[in-house]
Design a protein around this motif. Structure first.
Motif, PDB file in Angstrom:
ATOM      1  N   ILE A 188       0.750  -1.308  -0.108  1.00  0.00           N
ATOM      2  CA  ILE A 188       0.043  -0.172   0.063  1.00  0.00           C
ATOM      3  C   ILE A 188       0.918   1.203   0.139  1.00  0.00           C
ATOM      4  CG2 ILE A 188      -1.676   1.334   1.302  1.00  0.00           C
ATOM      5  CD1 ILE A 188      -3.220  -1.382   1.747  1.00  0.00           C
ATOM      6  N   MET A 192       0.569   3.999  -2.955  1.00  0.00           N
ATOM      7  CA  MET A 192       0.369   5.490  -2.751  1.00  0.00           C
ATOM      8  C   MET A 192       1.484   6.327  -3.363  1.00  0.00           C
ATOM      9  SD  MET A 192      -0.676   4.866   1.544  1.00  0.00           S
ATOM     10  CE  MET A 192      -0.577   6.884   1.609  1.00  0.00           C
ATOM     11  N   ARG A 199      -4.170   6.008   1.397  1.00  0.00           N
ATOM     12  CA  ARG A 199      -4.448   4.888   1.724  1.00  0.00           C
ATOM     13  C   ARG A 199      -5.705   4.016   1.068  1.00  0.00           C
ATOM     14  NH1 ARG A 199      -2.544   0.626   5.194  1.00  0.00           N
ATOM     15  NH2 ARG A 199      -4.185  -0.593   6.077  1.00  0.00           N
TER      16      ARG A 199
END
Ligand code: NAD
Length: 251
Positions: A188, A192, A199
């Motif tokens: 993640i 990003m 998120r």
């Protein structure tokens, strides 16, 4: 307990999907060999729970794969599941990450397979189950090494499915969509960065956007399919790539 008397090696089974597959096979009576990294006490607990043994072999190192296979003895059910991910634009993709991902997600399956097949041929029975991914069928940006390895794993599986079909051995891929495991959680932050998202946006607009259910797949669902592929009624299912992706690759 239709897998009593069968010996199963599940790579990358100290966590996530591999652990769920190991649990499902053990619940049907298979003698399981776990593999993967993690806290020694946690792994010892897992071994107790499943009546399993454990190899800590690093599968990116051929010599360690060979030692693991020699220690494991004759394997009836081989699950090539260990894998890793890295998210970056291709021009910034770290060369060492590319090499590691190809070594773990693709080449390790070749080494375990070539070492497991002779005993399977002698017995006239075997199951090779490779955890591929929706990314063995379709791509997403910023995952060049992973997509290449998983597409390669699909091709490898089809090839050995053809080679081994006459010997009572099947080889198939299971291709999950997104399953909530450390592998997904850890990608993640880089996603990003690569996409300039929060998120929440990564979870809803990247991870779940193509999964028609809008839900993560549960590891136990993958375990159940692995057990199903071990049934004798599945002896003619060979070289197939089973999607468990909430509809993602149907589009
Ligand atoms: P995970 O990070 O929870 O587990 C990975 C396992 O591999 C762990 O047991 C880890 O110790 C082991 N491992 C890592 N590097 C290793 C190495 N060098 N040698 C030996 N073992 C090593 O990940 P997961 O999500 O359960 O992924 C399992 C498989 O499922 C992978 O092949 C992954 O690509 C595939 N997959 C996952 C998803 C998902 O959404 N989680 C989706 C599709 C496919």
């Amino acid at each position: 307990m239709f897998l009593e008397g069968k010996r199963a090696l599940v790579t990358g089974s100290t966590s996530g999907i591999g652990l769920a597959i190991a649990r499902a096979l053990a619940a049907e009576g298979a003698q399981v060999v776990l593999n993967g990294f993690g806290d020694a006490d946690e792994i010892a607990k897992l071994c107790d729970e499943l009546g399993a043994t454990h190899s800590g072999a690093d599968l990116t190192d051929v010599a360690q794969v060979e030692q693991m296979m020699a220690d494991a003895g004759d394997i009836d059910i081989l699950v090539n599941n260990a894998g890793m991910q890295h998210v970056a634009p291709v021009e910034d993709f770290p060369v060492d990450r590319w090499n590691l991902i190809i070594a773990l997600n693709l080449t390790a399956a070749f080494h375990t397979t070539r070492l497991a097949v002779p005993a399977m041929k002698t017995k006239g029975w075997g199951r090779i189950i490779n955890t591929a991914s929706a990314h063995s069928k379709v791509a997403s940006p910023f995952k060049s090494a992973y997509n290449a390895a998983k597409h390669g794993l699909d091709g490898f599986t089809k090839t050995i499915g053809l080679e081994l079909a006459e010997f009572g051995i099947t080889a198939n891929c299971i291709s999950p969509g997104y399953v909530w495991t450390p592998l997904v959680e850890n990608q993640i932050p880089d996603t990003m960065k690569a996409r300039g998202m929060t998120r929440e946006q990564v979870i809803n607009d990247v991870l779940l956007v193509k999964q028609a259910t809008k839900k993560f797949v549960q590891p136990a669902e993958i375990g159940a399919l692995a057990v199903f592929l071990c049934r004798d009624e599945m002896q003619n299912v060979n070289g197939a790539n089973w999607s468990v992706d909430g509809g993602w690759t149907a589009e």
